[in-house]
Scaffold this active site. Structure first.
Site, PDB file in Angstrom:
ATOM      1  N   ASP A 112       0.624   8.461  -8.483  1.00 34.51           N
ATOM      2  CA  ASP A 112      -0.366   8.256  -9.540  1.00 34.51           C
ATOM      3  C   ASP A 112      -1.131   6.972  -9.234  1.00 34.51           C
ATOM      4  O   ASP A 112      -1.016   5.981  -9.963  1.00 34.51           O
ATOM      5  CB  ASP A 112       0.318   8.187 -10.912  1.00 34.51           C
ATOM      6  CG  ASP A 112      -0.690   8.136 -12.050  1.00 34.51           C
ATOM      7  OD1 ASP A 112      -1.850   8.537 -11.841  1.00 34.51           O
ATOM      8  OD2 ASP A 112      -0.320   7.684 -13.156  1.00 34.51           O
ATOM      9  N   ASP A 137       0.850  -1.176   0.000  1.00 29.61           N
ATOM     10  CA  ASP A 137       0.000   0.000   0.000  1.00 29.61           C
ATOM     11  C   ASP A 137       0.895   1.238   0.000  1.00 29.61           C
ATOM     12  O   ASP A 137       1.781   1.376   0.854  1.00 29.61           O
ATOM     13  CB  ASP A 137      -0.887  -0.025   1.246  1.00 29.61           C
ATOM     14  CG  ASP A 137      -1.781   1.194   1.328  1.00 29.61           C
ATOM     15  OD1 ASP A 137      -1.293   2.252   1.787  1.00 29.61           O
ATOM     16  OD2 ASP A 137      -2.951   1.095   0.942  1.00 29.61           O
ATOM     17  N   GLY A 138       0.672   2.125  -0.955  1.00 31.76           N
ATOM     18  CA  GLY A 138       1.554   3.279  -1.096  1.00 31.76           C
ATOM     19  C   GLY A 138       1.563   4.185   0.118  1.00 31.76           C
ATOM     20  O   GLY A 138       2.612   4.699   0.512  1.00 31.76           O
TER      21      GLY A 138
END
Length: 249
Positions: free
Chosen positions: A131, A113-114
């Site tokens: 993005d 998970d970013g």
């Protein structure tokens, strides 16, 4: 639930979709290192703001069709890239259909998970590119004040962040306010692309002061070196800035 990942082709361009017609990424098959979509070109605007051997370290949150990864691999070969992508299927599609470069010293891919990665990473990056969207065009925690605060803390003394935002639902005012809060006011929105995407650029560390003429000169040099033409973006931005059309961030 993992998204349905589809690939289509039209007019020599290959597109990535998440179970809908909405485009998540694109690659011109004959020129895979060219940035096909308008907003991906604007995501490279930070290259105009720092000089010298920059960036040396890049974090990309969201892989998509690997457009930004391929461009940096080609034109910034000394930059070590870390890509964080939450969906393994996106990575598989990028490898099979979108010429994702092989992992090694120049490229590392993390399935994570970013937002969590940025919160707990123990290293700094010169450039962070955000993005990340789901099949319904939602960013989730990637457009929150805690995320922007954590991202600011992960930037090097010459660090910059660029984030892609969609304007079709709620505009960008709230996103820009959150980013400015996380970056002590040091964030600016580029003029919207034809697609409606807006890229916001934020800075940490050393102040940026570039006059309008110098911005154009740098954009022309980047175009000569890489083929990427940001002169139209610079001219649109200068029209919104005070004074000489320069950027102070």
């Amino acid at each position: 639930m993992a998204p349905t990942i589809d690939v289509s082709e039209e007019g020599g361009v290959r597109y990535l979709h998440f179970g809908s017609r909405w485009i998540q990424g694109a690659m011109r098959i004959a020129r895979p290192n060219v940035l096909e979509l308008d907003y991906t070109r604007d995501m490279m605007f930070p290259l105009l703001l720092r000089t010298g051997a920059w960036p040396r370290t890049v974090l990309l949150v969201g892989l998509g069709a690997a457009s930004l990864t391929r461009f940096l691999w080609k034109h910034r070969p000394r930059a070590a890239q870390t890509v964080v992508e939450i969906e393994p299927g996106v990575i598989a599609a990028a490898r099979q259909f979108f010429r994702l470069p092989e992992e090694g010293a120049r490229l590392r891919i993390e399935i994570a998970d970013g937002a969590d990665y940025v919160a707990y990473a123990e290293r700094e990056f010169d450039l962070i590119l955000v993005d990340g969207y789901d099949a319904k065009g939602r960013t989730g925690p990637l457009d929150t004040l805690p995320f922007y605060c954590n991202a600011q803390a992960r930037l090097s003394p010459r660090g910059l962040l660029a984030a892609n935002l969609l304007t079709r639902n709620h505009g960008i005012r709230g996103s820009l306010e959150r980013m400015r809060a996380g970056f002590a006011g040091r964030a600016i929105a580029l003029p919207a692309c034809a697609s409606g995407n807006v890229v916001i650029v934020a800075a940490a560390g050393e102040p940026i002061e570039v006059d309008g003429v110098e911005l154009v000169r740098r954009a022309r040099r980047l175009r000569a070196d890489t083929g990427l033409d940001l002169v139209p973006t610079v001219n649109r931005l200068r029209a919104t800035l005070d004074g000489d059309g320069g950027l102070r961030l």
